[in-house]
Design a protein around this motif. Structure first.
Motif: not given
Length: 283
Positions: A113-122
């Protein structure tokens, strides 16, 4: 970079609630929805120590058999994951969600999730995961780690989802909670919803901050009901939420120290355990 409302799926107990909540969020924010299933790469690794006391030839045969079983189990897990994602995708088809994508990854949940965080709005998570799916009072073993590490808004699904018309904003008079009020105003997800500003009063010097917060919300055009309660913080908030049938609880989640304090015998833990409506942790 495209941002998503990311519904993190783990097992089946809270999966529908997570997807329903995430789909509602995606529609309100006009943002694509991602259904994400992270398969823990360590979960099915064989324990070679089991064969440490038997002969070398027998041990090699056993390890080979274990390896074959692990490979078969891994393939079954991948197939199950794909079927789960397909089933959940069908729940949001033709419901007005801007777009839906599915993603299956192998790794540790928090790191992934930390790797994907830039693309996660919520980020949308279930209160408990696959290992606790029969226990409605359990909190998923990785939930605390995710919330501590994450720096974006997080929604926690606590049961069957119904679209909320109102939210309860937990206020404690601190500087942090005063910032939370402005963040709630600025959060598009809460736009147009009535607010119950709730403080469990334990000091007279918080009254001015409470009145100021209510005025700030009102000046922003929000329909505000202000309530001061007494008693245990978690119990008082939950009792009021249930009596008024308020559809969402909103709290702040700021720094690691705050969350560490929250999660050790804290009000947030109590609310996560006992709440039956979604909780929005605002950054």
């Amino acid at each position: 970079m495209t941002q998503y409302i990311t519904a993190c799926i783990d097992g089946q107990h809270y999966s529908k609630a997570v997807v329903d909540l995430a789909a509602w969020t995606a529609r309100r924010l006009d943002t694509p929805l991602k259904l994400l299933h992270v398969l823990d790469k360590d979960r099915y690794q064989a324990d070679s120590q089991l064969s440490g006391t038997i002969g070398l030839g027998s041990r090699e045969a056993l390890l080979k058999e274990l390896s074959e079983l692990d490979e078969k189990r891994s393939k079954l897990e991948i197939q199950h994951s794909k079927a789960l994602l397909n089933d959940l995708e069908s729940l949001v088809t033709d419901t007005g969600v801007p777009a839906v994508v599915k993603q299956q990854l192998h790794g540790h949940l928090v790191e992934t999730l930390l790797e994907l965080e830039p693309e996660i709005r919520v980020l949308v998570l279930g209160k408990s995961g696959e290992l606790h799916q029969q226990d409605a009072k359990a909190i998923g073993s990785q939930l605390e780690s995710v919330v501590r590490a994450f720096s974006t808004h997080t929604l926690i699904a606590n049961g069957d989802f119904s679209e909320p018309a109102e939210y309860l904003l937990a206020f404690d008079g601190s500087e942090t909670s005063q910032k939370l009020v402005q963040k709630a105003i600025d959060t598009p997800l809460l736009k147009g919803m009535a607010c119950h500003l709730v403080m469990v009063e334990d000091a007279d010097n918080k009254r001015d901050a409470f009145e100021s917060a209510a005025e700030t919300l009102s000046n922003a055009g929000i329909n505000v009901t202000k309530v001061c309660l007494t008693g245990s913080v978690g119990s008082a908030i939950l009792q009021y939420q249930q009596e008024k049938s308020i559809g969402m609880i909103v709290m702040g989640a700021y720094g690691h120290s705050k969350l560490r304090q929250f999660f050790v015998g804290s009000n947030t833990t109590r609310l996560l355990v006992d709440a039956t409506v979604p909780m929005l942790l605002i950054r």
